[in-house]
Design a protein around this motif. Sequence first.
Motif, PDB file in Angstrom:
ATOM      1  N   ALA A  20       0.901  -1.109   0.084  1.00 18.24           N
ATOM      2  CA  ALA A  20      -0.170   0.138   0.013  1.00 18.24           C
ATOM      3  C   ALA A  20       0.816   1.246  -0.062  1.00 18.24           C
ATOM      4  O   ALA A  20       0.598   2.025  -0.633  1.00 18.24           O
ATOM      5  CB  ALA A  20      -1.006  -0.008   1.272  1.00 18.24           C
ATOM      6  N   LYS A  21       1.843   1.056   0.780  1.00 19.97           N
ATOM      7  CA  LYS A  21       2.794   2.285   0.845  1.00 19.97           C
ATOM      8  C   LYS A  21       3.677   2.377  -0.496  1.00 19.97           C
ATOM      9  O   LYS A  21       3.946   3.817  -0.766  1.00 19.97           O
ATOM     10  CB  LYS A  21       3.913   2.164   1.841  1.00 19.97           C
ATOM     11  CG  LYS A  21       3.369   2.447   3.403  1.00 19.97           C
ATOM     12  CD  LYS A  21       4.200   2.225   4.460  1.00 19.97           C
ATOM     13  CE  LYS A  21       3.848   2.237   5.804  1.00 19.97           C
ATOM     14  NZ  LYS A  21       4.730   1.990   6.861  1.00 19.97           N
ATOM     15  N   ALA A  22       3.711   1.517  -1.225  1.00 17.48           N
ATOM     16  CA  ALA A  22       4.689   1.640  -2.363  1.00 17.48           C
ATOM     17  C   ALA A  22       3.849   1.699  -3.508  1.00 17.48           C
ATOM     18  O   ALA A  22       4.488   1.960  -4.819  1.00 17.48           O
ATOM     19  CB  ALA A  22       5.728   0.496  -2.396  1.00 17.48           C
ATOM     20  N   GLU A  23       2.581   1.371  -3.533  1.00 13.76           N
ATOM     21  CA  GLU A  23       1.846   1.162  -4.782  1.00 13.76           C
ATOM     22  C   GLU A  23       1.896   2.034  -5.857  1.00 13.76           C
ATOM     23  O   GLU A  23       2.098   1.686  -6.987  1.00 13.76           O
ATOM     24  CB  GLU A  23       0.197   1.049  -4.306  1.00 13.76           C
ATOM     25  CG  GLU A  23      -0.610   0.864  -5.581  1.00 13.76           C
ATOM     26  CD  GLU A  23      -1.907   0.651  -4.933  1.00 13.76           C
ATOM     27  OE1 GLU A  23      -2.796   0.363  -5.684  1.00 13.76           O
ATOM     28  OE2 GLU A  23      -2.411   1.425  -3.979  1.00 13.76           O
ATOM     29  N   LYS A  24       1.815   3.343  -5.403  1.00  8.64           N
ATOM     30  CA  LYS A  24       2.019   4.511  -6.633  1.00  8.64           C
ATOM     31  C   LYS A  24       3.352   4.472  -7.512  1.00  8.64           C
ATOM     32  O   LYS A  24       3.301   4.962  -8.604  1.00  8.64           O
ATOM     33  CB  LYS A  24       1.660   5.929  -5.816  1.00  8.64           C
ATOM     34  CG  LYS A  24       0.275   6.139  -5.582  1.00  8.64           C
ATOM     35  CD  LYS A  24      -0.003   7.425  -4.847  1.00  8.64           C
ATOM     36  CE  LYS A  24      -1.443   7.347  -4.233  1.00  8.64           C
ATOM     37  NZ  LYS A  24      -1.502   8.551  -3.492  1.00  8.64           N
ATOM     38  N   ALA A  25       4.423   3.979  -6.997  1.00  9.12           N
ATOM     39  CA  ALA A  25       5.510   3.904  -7.535  1.00  9.12           C
ATOM     40  C   ALA A  25       5.952   2.828  -8.551  1.00  9.12           C
ATOM     41  O   ALA A  25       7.002   2.434  -8.942  1.00  9.12           O
ATOM     42  CB  ALA A  25       6.682   4.297  -6.433  1.00  9.12           C
ATOM     43  N   LEU A  26       4.876   1.814  -8.262  1.00  9.26           N
ATOM     44  CA  LEU A  26       5.271   0.423  -8.643  1.00  9.26           C
ATOM     45  C   LEU A  26       4.486   0.227 -10.011  1.00  9.26           C
ATOM     46  O   LEU A  26       3.426   0.753 -10.320  1.00  9.26           O
ATOM     47  CB  LEU A  26       4.781  -0.515  -7.772  1.00  9.26           C
ATOM     48  CG  LEU A  26       5.588  -0.496  -6.586  1.00  9.26           C
ATOM     49  CD1 LEU A  26       5.010  -1.455  -5.601  1.00  9.26           C
ATOM     50  CD2 LEU A  26       6.948  -0.932  -6.549  1.00  9.26           C
ATOM     51  N   GLU A  27       5.214  -0.769 -10.831  1.00  8.57           N
ATOM     52  CA  GLU A  27       4.452  -1.175 -12.332  1.00  8.57           C
ATOM     53  C   GLU A  27       3.869  -2.521 -11.914  1.00  8.57           C
ATOM     54  O   GLU A  27       2.973  -2.877 -12.531  1.00  8.57           O
ATOM     55  CB  GLU A  27       5.570  -1.181 -13.314  1.00  8.57           C
ATOM     56  CG  GLU A  27       6.165   0.133 -13.845  1.00  8.57           C
ATOM     57  CD  GLU A  27       5.324   0.746 -14.758  1.00  8.57           C
ATOM     58  OE1 GLU A  27       4.405   0.400 -15.369  1.00  8.57           O
ATOM     59  OE2 GLU A  27       5.223   2.053 -14.704  1.00  8.57           O
ATOM     60  N   TRP A  28       4.578  -3.238 -10.821  1.00 12.11           N
ATOM     61  CA  TRP A  28       4.206  -4.800 -10.843  1.00 12.11           C
ATOM     62  C   TRP A  28       4.401  -5.079  -9.249  1.00 12.11           C
ATOM     63  O   TRP A  28       5.255  -4.566  -8.784  1.00 12.11           O
ATOM     64  CB  TRP A  28       4.938  -5.519 -11.718  1.00 12.11           C
ATOM     65  CG  TRP A  28       4.619  -6.860 -11.859  1.00 12.11           C
ATOM     66  CD1 TRP A  28       5.257  -8.046 -11.039  1.00 12.11           C
ATOM     67  CD2 TRP A  28       3.738  -7.337 -12.534  1.00 12.11           C
ATOM     68  NE1 TRP A  28       4.615  -9.005 -11.355  1.00 12.11           N
ATOM     69  CE2 TRP A  28       3.797  -8.899 -12.215  1.00 12.11           C
ATOM     70  CE3 TRP A  28       2.936  -6.816 -13.449  1.00 12.11           C
ATOM     71  CZ2 TRP A  28       2.955  -9.828 -12.940  1.00 12.11           C
ATOM     72  CZ3 TRP A  28       1.950  -7.987 -14.230  1.00 12.11           C
ATOM     73  CH2 TRP A  28       1.957  -9.345 -13.668  1.00 12.11           C
ATOM     74  N   ILE A  29       3.487  -5.613  -8.653  1.00 11.51           N
ATOM     75  CA  ILE A  29       3.370  -6.329  -7.374  1.00 11.51           C
ATOM     76  C   ILE A  29       3.244  -7.720  -7.219  1.00 11.51           C
ATOM     77  O   ILE A  29       2.596  -8.357  -7.907  1.00 11.51           O
ATOM     78  CB  ILE A  29       2.197  -5.586  -6.361  1.00 11.51           C
ATOM     79  CG1 ILE A  29       2.304  -4.269  -6.283  1.00 11.51           C
ATOM     80  CG2 ILE A  29       2.473  -6.097  -5.212  1.00 11.51           C
ATOM     81  CD1 ILE A  29       1.287  -3.494  -5.663  1.00 11.51           C
ATOM     82  N   GLU A  30       4.454  -8.413  -6.948  1.00 12.37           N
ATOM     83  CA  GLU A  30       4.302  -9.865  -7.158  1.00 12.37           C
ATOM     84  C   GLU A  30       4.328 -10.330  -5.640  1.00 12.37           C
ATOM     85  O   GLU A  30       5.017 -10.118  -4.588  1.00 12.37           O
ATOM     86  CB  GLU A  30       5.899 -10.304  -7.450  1.00 12.37           C
ATOM     87  CG  GLU A  30       6.104 -11.776  -7.206  1.00 12.37           C
ATOM     88  CD  GLU A  30       7.699 -12.229  -7.740  1.00 12.37           C
ATOM     89  OE1 GLU A  30       7.817 -13.225  -7.434  1.00 12.37           O
ATOM     90  OE2 GLU A  30       8.236 -11.390  -8.325  1.00 12.37           O
ATOM     91  N   VAL A  31       3.233 -11.324  -5.386  1.00 18.44           N
ATOM     92  CA  VAL A  31       3.408 -11.948  -3.897  1.00 18.44           C
ATOM     93  C   VAL A  31       4.303 -13.294  -4.386  1.00 18.44           C
ATOM     94  O   VAL A  31       3.809 -14.080  -4.952  1.00 18.44           O
ATOM     95  CB  VAL A  31       2.126 -12.389  -3.783  1.00 18.44           C
ATOM     96  CG1 VAL A  31       1.798 -13.159  -2.547  1.00 18.44           C
ATOM     97  CG2 VAL A  31       0.907 -11.432  -3.670  1.00 18.44           C
ATOM     98  N   GLY A  32       5.322 -13.268  -3.544  1.00 17.89           N
ATOM     99  CA  GLY A  32       6.328 -14.174  -3.562  1.00 17.89           C
ATOM    100  C   GLY A  32       6.081 -15.641  -3.244  1.00 17.89           C
ATOM    101  O   GLY A  32       5.060 -15.820  -2.599  1.00 17.89           O
ATOM    102  N   THR A  33       6.848 -16.398  -3.862  1.00 17.36           N
ATOM    103  CA  THR A  33       6.478 -18.013  -3.472  1.00 17.36           C
ATOM    104  C   THR A  33       6.668 -18.372  -2.167  1.00 17.36           C
ATOM    105  O   THR A  33       5.407 -18.995  -1.747  1.00 17.36           O
ATOM    106  CB  THR A  33       7.759 -18.822  -4.202  1.00 17.36           C
ATOM    107  OG1 THR A  33       7.651 -18.617  -5.873  1.00 17.36           O
ATOM    108  CG2 THR A  33       7.442 -20.209  -4.388  1.00 17.36           C
ATOM    109  N   SER A  34       7.673 -17.792  -1.558  1.00 19.63           N
ATOM    110  CA  SER A  34       7.740 -18.207   0.059  1.00 19.63           C
ATOM    111  C   SER A  34       6.361 -17.805   0.858  1.00 19.63           C
ATOM    112  O   SER A  34       5.961 -18.223   1.668  1.00 19.63           O
ATOM    113  CB  SER A  34       8.981 -17.546   0.641  1.00 19.63           C
ATOM    114  OG  SER A  34       8.911 -16.046   0.672  1.00 19.63           O
ATOM    115  N   LEU A  35       5.779 -16.411   0.504  1.00 24.10           N
ATOM    116  CA  LEU A  35       4.470 -15.898   1.010  1.00 24.10           C
ATOM    117  C   LEU A  35       3.398 -16.939   0.651  1.00 24.10           C
ATOM    118  O   LEU A  35       2.534 -17.321   1.618  1.00 24.10           O
ATOM    119  CB  LEU A  35       4.210 -14.687   0.730  1.00 24.10           C
ATOM    120  CG  LEU A  35       3.595 -13.808   1.523  1.00 24.10           C
ATOM    121  CD1 LEU A  35       4.175 -12.881   2.634  1.00 24.10           C
ATOM    122  CD2 LEU A  35       2.433 -12.838   0.682  1.00 24.10           C
TER     123      LEU A  35
END
Length: 70
Positions: A20-35
Motif C-alpha cells: 500500500a505504501k509503495a503502490e503508486k511508484a510500482l508497475e508490478w506487485i508480486e506475491v512471492g513464492t515463500s509467502l
Amino acid sequence: MKIQLALDRFTIQEAIEIAAKAEKALEWIEVGTSLIKEFGVKSIYDIKKPVSGQNGGSRYQDVRQCEVRI
C-alpha cells in the motif's frame, strides 16, 4: 522505468502495508513464492483487495497465469 515489488518473508499484514505504501511508484506487485507457500494462494487475494480495491488492478498477474509458471 518499470519497478517491481516482490513480497516474500512477510506476514500478510506486513505485505499489505508495504504494498500500500509503495503502490503508486510500482508497475508490478508480486506475491512471492515463500509467502504463498506459507499462507497459501489466498494470500494473493488478501493482499490484492486492500491495495487495488475489490476488483484488483492491472499490476497483479492473474492467479491462473501464476499457476502456469509454478
